[in-house]
Design an enzyme around this catalytic site. Sequence first.
Site, PDB file in Angstrom:
ATOM      1  N   LYS A  13       0.838  -1.210   0.000  1.00 31.94           N
ATOM      2  CA  LYS A  13       0.000   0.000   0.000  1.00 31.94           C
ATOM      3  C   LYS A  13       0.869   1.255   0.000  1.00 31.94           C
ATOM      4  O   LYS A  13       0.676   2.168  -0.805  1.00 31.94           O
ATOM      5  CB  LYS A  13      -0.943   0.002   1.221  1.00 31.94           C
ATOM      6  CG  LYS A  13      -1.875  -1.204   1.274  1.00 31.94           C
ATOM      7  CD  LYS A  13      -2.818  -1.152   2.463  1.00 31.94           C
ATOM      8  CE  LYS A  13      -2.167  -1.218   3.826  1.00 31.94           C
ATOM      9  NZ  LYS A  13      -1.498  -2.517   4.122  1.00 31.94           N
ATOM     10  N   ARG A  88     -10.188   0.460   8.469  1.00 37.68           N
ATOM     11  CA  ARG A  88      -9.711  -0.879   8.758  1.00 37.68           C
ATOM     12  C   ARG A  88     -10.695  -1.690   9.592  1.00 37.68           C
ATOM     13  O   ARG A  88     -10.404  -2.830   9.945  1.00 37.68           O
ATOM     14  CB  ARG A  88      -8.438  -0.729   9.579  1.00 37.68           C
ATOM     15  CG  ARG A  88      -7.224  -1.396   8.976  1.00 37.68           C
ATOM     16  CD  ARG A  88      -6.089  -0.804   9.761  1.00 37.68           C
ATOM     17  NE  ARG A  88      -4.910  -1.570   9.775  1.00 37.68           N
ATOM     18  CZ  ARG A  88      -3.782  -1.152   9.177  1.00 37.68           C
ATOM     19  NH1 ARG A  88      -3.756  -0.059   8.476  1.00 37.68           N
ATOM     20  NH2 ARG A  88      -2.711  -1.864   9.298  1.00 37.68           N
ATOM     21  N   ARG A 160      10.931  -1.114  11.138  1.00 40.63           N
ATOM     22  CA  ARG A 160       9.770  -0.885  11.994  1.00 40.63           C
ATOM     23  C   ARG A 160       9.697  -1.960  13.065  1.00 40.63           C
ATOM     24  O   ARG A 160       9.853  -3.140  12.782  1.00 40.63           O
ATOM     25  CB  ARG A 160       8.497  -0.895  11.142  1.00 40.63           C
ATOM     26  CG  ARG A 160       7.989   0.491  10.833  1.00 40.63           C
ATOM     27  CD  ARG A 160       6.898   0.487   9.816  1.00 40.63           C
ATOM     28  NE  ARG A 160       5.747  -0.351  10.165  1.00 40.63           N
ATOM     29  CZ  ARG A 160       4.654  -0.439   9.408  1.00 40.63           C
ATOM     30  NH1 ARG A 160       4.576   0.264   8.289  1.00 40.63           N
ATOM     31  NH2 ARG A 160       3.662  -1.210   9.751  1.00 40.63           N
TER      32      ARG A 160
HETATM   33  P1  AP5 Z   1       4.729  -1.600   1.868  1.00 44.31           P
HETATM   34  O1  AP5 Z   1       4.401  -0.762   0.690  1.00 44.31           O
HETATM   35  O2  AP5 Z   1       5.458  -0.985   3.010  1.00 44.31           O
HETATM   36  O3  AP5 Z   1       3.427  -2.388   2.380  1.00 44.31           O
HETATM   37  P2  AP5 Z   1       2.149  -1.846   3.188  1.00 44.31           P
HETATM   38  O4  AP5 Z   1       0.955  -2.507   2.585  1.00 44.31           O
HETATM   39  O5  AP5 Z   1       2.159  -0.374   3.285  1.00 44.31           O
HETATM   40  O6  AP5 Z   1       2.442  -2.551   4.573  1.00 44.31           O
HETATM   41  P3  AP5 Z   1       2.303  -1.978   6.048  1.00 44.31           P
HETATM   42  O7  AP5 Z   1       3.060  -2.946   6.932  1.00 44.31           O
HETATM   43  O8  AP5 Z   1       2.663  -0.551   6.138  1.00 44.31           O
HETATM   44  O9  AP5 Z   1       0.816  -2.175   6.278  1.00 44.31           O
HETATM   45  P4  AP5 Z   1       0.062  -2.117   7.580  1.00 44.31           P
HETATM   46  O10 AP5 Z   1      -1.289  -1.967   7.043  1.00 44.31           O
HETATM   47  O11 AP5 Z   1       0.262  -3.252   8.514  1.00 44.31           O
HETATM   48  O12 AP5 Z   1       0.768  -0.929   8.381  1.00 44.31           O
HETATM   49  P5  AP5 Z   1       0.245   0.494   8.813  1.00 44.31           P
HETATM   50  O13 AP5 Z   1       1.395   1.399   8.916  1.00 44.31           O
HETATM   51  O14 AP5 Z   1      -0.924   0.896   8.014  1.00 44.31           O
HETATM   52  O15 AP5 Z   1       5.568  -2.848   1.291  1.00 44.31           O
HETATM   53  C1  AP5 Z   1       6.086  -3.831   2.164  1.00 44.31           C
HETATM   54  C2  AP5 Z   1       7.511  -4.222   1.699  1.00 44.31           C
HETATM   55  O16 AP5 Z   1       7.425  -4.876   0.440  1.00 44.31           O
HETATM   56  C3  AP5 Z   1       8.464  -3.035   1.496  1.00 44.31           C
HETATM   57  O17 AP5 Z   1       9.733  -3.431   1.912  1.00 44.31           O
HETATM   58  C4  AP5 Z   1       8.429  -2.797  -0.031  1.00 44.31           C
HETATM   59  O18 AP5 Z   1       9.659  -2.279  -0.488  1.00 44.31           O
HETATM   60  C5  AP5 Z   1       8.202  -4.209  -0.565  1.00 44.31           C
HETATM   61  N1  AP5 Z   1       7.374  -4.249  -1.778  1.00 44.31           N
HETATM   62  C6  AP5 Z   1       6.206  -3.579  -2.009  1.00 44.31           C
HETATM   63  N2  AP5 Z   1       5.695  -3.916  -3.216  1.00 44.31           N
HETATM   64  C7  AP5 Z   1       6.537  -4.850  -3.743  1.00 44.31           C
HETATM   65  C8  AP5 Z   1       6.557  -5.618  -4.956  1.00 44.31           C
HETATM   66  N3  AP5 Z   1       5.584  -5.484  -5.882  1.00 44.31           N
HETATM   67  N4  AP5 Z   1       7.578  -6.486  -5.155  1.00 44.31           N
HETATM   68  C9  AP5 Z   1       8.563  -6.620  -4.237  1.00 44.31           C
HETATM   69  N5  AP5 Z   1       8.612  -5.937  -3.054  1.00 44.31           N
HETATM   70  C10 AP5 Z   1       7.601  -5.056  -2.822  1.00 44.31           C
HETATM   71  O19 AP5 Z   1      -0.296   0.191  10.295  1.00 44.31           O
HETATM   72  C11 AP5 Z   1       0.575  -0.111  11.350  1.00 44.31           C
HETATM   73  C12 AP5 Z   1      -0.223  -0.251  12.637  1.00 44.31           C
HETATM   74  O20 AP5 Z   1      -0.892   0.990  12.939  1.00 44.31           O
HETATM   75  C13 AP5 Z   1      -1.329  -1.296  12.638  1.00 44.31           C
HETATM   76  O21 AP5 Z   1      -0.850  -2.581  12.928  1.00 44.31           O
HETATM   77  C14 AP5 Z   1      -2.270  -0.727  13.713  1.00 44.31           C
HETATM   78  O22 AP5 Z   1      -1.797  -1.017  14.999  1.00 44.31           O
HETATM   79  C15 AP5 Z   1      -2.174   0.770  13.497  1.00 44.31           C
HETATM   80  N6  AP5 Z   1      -3.205   1.295  12.559  1.00 44.31           N
HETATM   81  C16 AP5 Z   1      -2.968   1.924  11.379  1.00 44.31           C
HETATM   82  N7  AP5 Z   1      -4.115   2.257  10.776  1.00 44.31           N
HETATM   83  C17 AP5 Z   1      -5.112   1.839  11.602  1.00 44.31           C
HETATM   84  C18 AP5 Z   1      -6.537   1.884  11.515  1.00 44.31           C
HETATM   85  N8  AP5 Z   1      -7.168   2.424  10.458  1.00 44.31           N
HETATM   86  N9  AP5 Z   1      -7.250   1.354  12.532  1.00 44.31           N
HETATM   87  C19 AP5 Z   1      -6.627   0.816  13.615  1.00 44.31           C
HETATM   88  N10 AP5 Z   1      -5.287   0.724  13.741  1.00 44.31           N
HETATM   89  C20 AP5 Z   1      -4.534   1.230  12.742  1.00 44.31           C
HETATM   90 MG    MG Z   2       2.302   1.019   4.870  1.00 46.52          MG
END
Ligand code: AP5
Ligand code: MG
Length: 242
Positions: A13, A88, A160
């Site tokens: 994402k 979410r 992270r």
């Molecule tokens: P990346 O693009 O970083 O993936 P992502 O989908 O953004 O993954 P996240 O871990 O950020 O998602 P998340 O939803 O758990 O975290 P968030 O910060 O929202 O890609 C991942 C890796 O793959 C990278 O190394 C990239 O380089 C590589 N990559 C990407 N595409 C590729 C490809 N095509 N081929 C090869 N490699 C590739 O949330 C974190 C925490 O915050 C949650 O756990 C929760 O506690 C809290 N939180 C956030 N939002 C909410 C909400 N709305 N409600 C409640 N809690 C929330």
């Molecule tokens: Mg992310």
Amino acid sequence: MNLALFGPPGSGKGTQAKFLVQHFGIPQVSTGDLFRGEIKVGSDLGRRAQADMDRGDLVPDDVTLEIARRRLSVPDTAGGVLFDGFPRTVPQAVELDRMLGGMGRRMDRVIFMQVPTEVLVDRMAGRLTCPKCGRTYHPKLAPPRKEALCDDDGTELIMREDDRPETARKRISVYLEQTLPVLAHYRQQHVVSDIDGTGAIEEVWQRILRAVRASTGGPAAGTRVAADSRGDDSSQGRLGSR
Ligand code: AP5
Ligand code: MG
């Protein structure tokens, strides 16, 4: 235009958000990045979010909605937003509909990025993140030009806390239990596009672009787009996350 990137942790994402922001000129609203920003400055809201994030649990809806509401009140969001990792839970989606409706807007398209679990775990293990702009890298899959430095702003990249394998797995199970139902909410509105999130970053981007263009009546002739109109959630099994 209001868009959302929807998918499990590690589905790409944040990676794809950067392209969408640049292409459509709308700001990214990532609740994860917003929380990490609040934690960094030691705010009350950051303190309320930190323990849940460290465990891989969701932050409670009231806290999440507060941060989203605050961000949506900033004028740069008036022309549209790219949501990343929000909503979410179903209550978050319902409340976001209400907030957007109050502004005479709606969710135009939800991009569902489907990636098998084995790939997710590999992507999160070793992921590097820029603490300043949120851009993500991977030493093998998406390396920065200069080792351990962000291509965009030269900031030193960090790992992270919640990417440790056991926490990453917990985040995936929380996603399956609490977040996947949000998809049915948007399928009822016929705004979901199912995208294969595997393959090269550029390939995934082209799939997303075709889906968004097709849904907005833009040029997409000859492309295979999965703009959803079934109103059910029969593709959930294709997530490959079990
Ligand atoms: P990346 O693009 O970083 O993936 P992502 O989908 O953004 O993954 P996240 O871990 O950020 O998602 P998340 O939803 O758990 O975290 P968030 O910060 O929202 O890609 C991942 C890796 O793959 C990278 O190394 C990239 O380089 C590589 N990559 C990407 N595409 C590729 C490809 N095509 N081929 C090869 N490699 C590739 O949330 C974190 C925490 O915050 C949650 O756990 C929760 O506690 C809290 N939180 C956030 N939002 C909410 C909400 N709305 N409600 C409640 N809690 C929330
Ligand atoms: Mg992310």
